[in-house]
Design an enzyme around this catalytic site. Structure first.
Site, PDB file in Angstrom:
ATOM      1  N   HIS A 357       0.683  -1.277  -0.020  1.00 16.97           N
ATOM      2  CA  HIS A 357       0.025   0.039  -0.068  1.00 16.97           C
ATOM      3  C   HIS A 357       0.739   1.194   0.133  1.00 16.97           C
ATOM      4  O   HIS A 357       0.631   2.433  -0.683  1.00 16.97           O
ATOM      5  CB  HIS A 357      -0.778   0.221   1.436  1.00 16.97           C
ATOM      6  CG  HIS A 357      -1.805  -0.986   1.380  1.00 16.97           C
ATOM      7  ND1 HIS A 357      -2.638  -1.305   2.346  1.00 16.97           N
ATOM      8  CD2 HIS A 357      -2.332  -1.883   0.488  1.00 16.97           C
ATOM      9  CE1 HIS A 357      -3.279  -2.127   2.286  1.00 16.97           C
ATOM     10  NE2 HIS A 357      -3.276  -2.562   1.061  1.00 16.97           N
ATOM     11  N   CYS A 673       0.344  -0.139 -19.828  1.00 18.72           N
ATOM     12  CA  CYS A 673       0.466   0.638 -18.844  1.00 18.72           C
ATOM     13  C   CYS A 673       1.471  -0.477 -17.871  1.00 18.72           C
ATOM     14  O   CYS A 673       1.785  -1.385 -18.181  1.00 18.72           O
ATOM     15  CB  CYS A 673      -0.732   0.984 -17.916  1.00 18.72           C
ATOM     16  SG  CYS A 673      -1.837  -0.588 -17.611  1.00 18.72           S
TER      17      CYS A 673
HETATM   18  C1  PEP Z   1       0.103  -4.020 -13.813  1.00 17.96           C
HETATM   19  O1  PEP Z   1      -0.182  -5.081 -13.249  1.00 17.96           O
HETATM   20  O2  PEP Z   1       0.768  -3.593 -14.804  1.00 17.96           O
HETATM   21  C2  PEP Z   1      -0.925  -2.984 -13.479  1.00 17.96           C
HETATM   22  C3  PEP Z   1      -0.656  -1.858 -14.282  1.00 17.96           C
HETATM   23  O3  PEP Z   1      -1.618  -2.819 -12.742  1.00 17.96           O
HETATM   24  P1  PEP Z   1      -1.208  -2.737 -10.965  1.00 17.96           P
HETATM   25  O4  PEP Z   1       0.103  -2.285 -11.009  1.00 17.96           O
HETATM   26  O5  PEP Z   1      -2.235  -2.025 -10.311  1.00 17.96           O
HETATM   27  O6  PEP Z   1      -1.415  -4.286 -10.491  1.00 17.96           O
END
Ligand code: PEP
Ligand code: MG
Length: 748
Positions: A357, A673
């Protein structure tokens, strides 16, 4: 021997008229502790300790006897900031003989540091002829005298090196994982530490009453916390209840409260007594290896912090020095938000992994952060200078360093690096309003990963083209609970207002794994990242997911809406989630101008369901954080594995190239992303594979834009194709790609 209480009472009357002269203090301490020698050393510029007053050593040594920090017993105490209790000091390996003092006859010695705001201002030492170990209460009395010596020593011209920027105690280095990349230098503030405002008290009865009152306040606060966080009569959260109940028991633990009471009866104020006992706990923690006991002591220490806060009553929290770096054992999301509001410039958490977190929120807030810096809380004091070096993440994988009390040259080096960084940033600022494209004119859309409304300002600041990932769970984590539909709708509505014409891809709740809300039951799982999380929870608790989907539709209020689901592993799951959204969309009016339903691609299994997925999904966003961890079976939160597998590996590049090709053929928009995208080398490589939309933390937008603008994409593509052919057996293609970038003046 007279009691330490008697010593403190006499000191109090000696000091009632202002800072007492050091020789008088030395005389009094020697007499009260029945010691033949009591000496006070003052820190002088250049990390030199000088004998400033003595009772028992030769008077001519005063002002002449000098020891460097780290030299002799006195120097060692200054360097380590810890007391030494030695029955046979002269045979200690660090003993440094100074003939002018005439200290040959004295066998035993106890020395304690005098500290101010995390720096050593001097050392107080007591010696006796007879070899003896000093009693705990004698050492405690000396530590209290040391607290009182701060003013007289400062009045006598002692310097703690603050004005020279030199730490009087030794530098210490701690490794950790980079949670958020960046560099920062500043004074340490310790989460949960409150310095006592008053040390001595005349009337123990009043202080004991204040303590009792504060304990009552603290318990009431805990009771309220337990009732607030856990719904009344809740049977669903036994684990959380157990944890909080255990905490309440610790609060009532008679053992440590008795110790505080004893310290008060010894002449300390209630807050100084709590402070003292907390210090002892910290010392004990340093030696304990048993994890259960460590945890219990950590709870006790935390409790001491609460008690000090309760004793300080309605006083405002101490102001945070400008640019301070927060050091915390653990940190909850709400706490981090609170500290952020008070102006910290960096965060070091002793027990946190990049996926936790604290990391998620720090990233959302753009505060440089390092996690897993074990041992730092035991070594640091408030005011210690800290360098937070989380710079490596841009190059060699997530390994960061924290330097406590850095040497002057090291500090200069980092100051120059920070300067260079801000100059680079100033250069990038000019790019803000230019469209993002490669040198040959290929457009690459750069978007933001966002989780809190306060981050929306980054849209303007970076010139990002939209929000490629809105992590809806972040606000819930910061709030500590899942908000009701209307409240959620208000948050999402604000995001859409702020984004205006720019697109926003909302991701539904990605809770579970380590992203747990307080009070929510945590299932026992061996591998929580692969456990009951994200869309899996949403599909098993459809009411929860439907409420969120309704909130999103309400927020759109007739505007376009794009929603995607996290951790989809099968097309069937995607279809089920999509059906829930379509069902909600039937009921909400006004209907969104357009509704686009997409998916995150984080689970490799989806790669073998592409034709079906591409037929159904309106868009795909690849989450490289999770995709990497599942593709390589490598826990994204494990510092031991950090940097072991590379996004720029032939395996990952082949996967992405294939996906880009298929999505392009199917006419389905594809974006990537994940944290890796914010690194210019990774970003240009993704563009080279034909990916034309990248979503990243705000810190990446301008550097990535600068790198893309320097790349001739057709030439770079040729290189990538050749490398993927010739380097298929390599574990990473990073080096040759970076070499090409350097040769072509691409700033990566
Ligand atoms: C990922 O898994 O790359 C992502 C963007 O989601 P998170 O980092 O929130 O798991
Ligand atoms: Mg993910």
């Amino acid at each position: 021997m007279s009691t330490p209480r008697h010593l403190l009472a006499r000191l109090r009357s000696l000091m009632a008229r202002g800072p007492a002269p050091l020789p008088e203090i030395a005389r009094l301490v020697a007499a009260e502790l029945v010691a033949e020698v009591c000496s006070i050393y003052a820190m002088r510029p250049g990390d030199m300790l000088e004998l400033a007053a003595t009772e028992g050593l030769r008077p001519e040594a005063v002002g002449r006897t000098r020891l460097r920090v780290g030299e002799g017993i006195v120097g060692l105490v200054a360097a380590t900031a810890h007391p030494l209790n030695l029955p046979d000091a002269q045979n200690h390996p660090d003993f440094a003989y100074r003939p002018e003092t005439g200290e040959e006859p004295y066998a035993s010695m106890v020395a304690v540091p005098v500290r101010r705001a995390g720096r050593t201002l001097g050392v107080l030492a007591v010696q006796n002829r007879a070899p003896r170990l000093y009693e705990t209460d004698e050492i405690e009395a000396l530590e209290t005298v040391a607290m009182l010596l701060v003013e007289p020593l400062a009045a006598a011209g002692a310097s703690d090196g603050a004005e020279e920027g030199v730490g009087a105690t030794l530098p210490r280095r701690f490794n950790g994982s980079v949670l958020v990349a960046g560099l920062a230098i500043g004074p340490a503030v310790l989460a949960g530490a409150h310095a006592p405002r008053r040390l001595l008290a005349d009337d123990p009865a009043t202080e004991l009453a204040r303590l009792a009152h504060a304990v009552e306040d603290m318990r009431r606060g805990l009771d309220e916390m337990i009732t607030d966080r856990l719904p009344a009569g809740s049977k669903a959260t036994p684990e959380a209840r157990d944890v909080l109940e255990a905490y309440r028991l610790v609060a009532a633990d008679p053992g440590w409260l008795r110790r505080v009471g004893e310290a008060i009866r010894g002449g300390l104020s209630a807050e100084a007594a709590v402070h003292r006992v907390a210090g002892e706990l910290r010392d004990r923690m340093r030696r304990i290896v048993d994890p259960y006991l460590r945890e219990r002591l950590a709870d006790l220490e935390d409790m001491a912090g609460r008690l000090l806060a309760a004793l300080n009553g309605d006083c405002e929290p101490d102001p945070v020095p400008k640019g301070a770096i927060l050091l915390a054992r653990r940190l909850g999301p709400a706490e981090l938000l609170d500290w952020h509001g008070r102006g910290i410039s960096g965060v070091v958490v002793a027990e946190a992994s990049p996926a936790g977190h604290a990391a998620i929120l720090a990233r959302a807030l753009g505060i440089p952060a390092i996690g897993g810096a074990r041992g730092i809380m035991e070594a640091a004091e408030a005011g210690d200078e800290v360098i937070l070096d989380a710079e490596d993440a841009q190059h060699a994988g997530p390994s960061g360093q924290v330097i406590l009390r850095p040497e002057q040259e090291v500090k200069l080096f980092y100051q120059r690096a920070i300067q260079a960084r801000s100059e680079r940033r100033a250069g990038w600022a000019a790019l803000r309003s230019l469209p993002s494209a490669t040198r040959d004119g290929t457009r690459v859309r750069l978007m933001l990963n966002v989780g809190l409304a306060l981050e929306l300002a980054q849209l303007e600041a970076t010139g990002a083209e939209g929000i490629g990932l809105f992590r809806t769970e972040i606000a819930m984590l910061a709030r500590g609970a899942i908000a009701e539909v209307q409240e959620q709708a208000a948050v999402y509505g604000r995001v859409l207002d702020e984004a205006g014409e720019r697109p926003v891809l909302f991701r539904t709740l990605d809770l579970g794994g380590d992203k747990l809300l307080p009070g929510s039951p945590a299932p026992e799982e061996e591998n929580p990242a692969m456990g009951w999380r994200a869309l899996r929870i949403g599909l098993d608790r459809p009411a929860l997911l439907r409420r969120q989907l309704r909130a999103l539709l309400l927020a759109a209020a007739g505007r376009p809406l794009s929603v995607m689901f996290p951790l989809v592993a099968t097309v069937t799951e995607f279809c089920a989630a999509r059906a829930l959204l379509l069902a909600e969309a039937e009921r909400v009016r006004p209907a969104p101008e357009s509704l686009r339903i997409g998916t995150m691609l984080e689970v490799p299994a989806l790669m073998w369901q592409l034709p079906e997925l591409l037929r159904l999904a309106d868009f795909i966003s690849v989450g490289t954080n999770d995709l990497m961890q599942f593709l390589f079976a490598a826990d994204r939160g494990s510092p031991a594995l950090a940097g072991r597998y590379d996004v720029l590996s032939p395996a990952m590049l082949s996967l992405l190239a294939h996906l880009a090709e298929q999505a392009h053929e199917a006419g389905v928009p594809l974006s990537v992303c994940g944290e890796a995208v914010a690194r210019p080398l990774e970003a240009i490589t993704l563009a080279g594979l034909g990916i034309s939309a990248l979503s990243m933390p705000a810190s990446g937008i301008l550097p990535v834009k600068a790198a893309l603008a320097a790349v001739d994409l057709p030439a770079f593509r040729e290189l990538l194709t050749a490398l993927r052919r010739t380097g298929a057996a390599e574990s990473s293609l990073r080096e040759p790609i970076a070499a090409w970038a350097r040769e072509h003046d691409v700033p990566v």
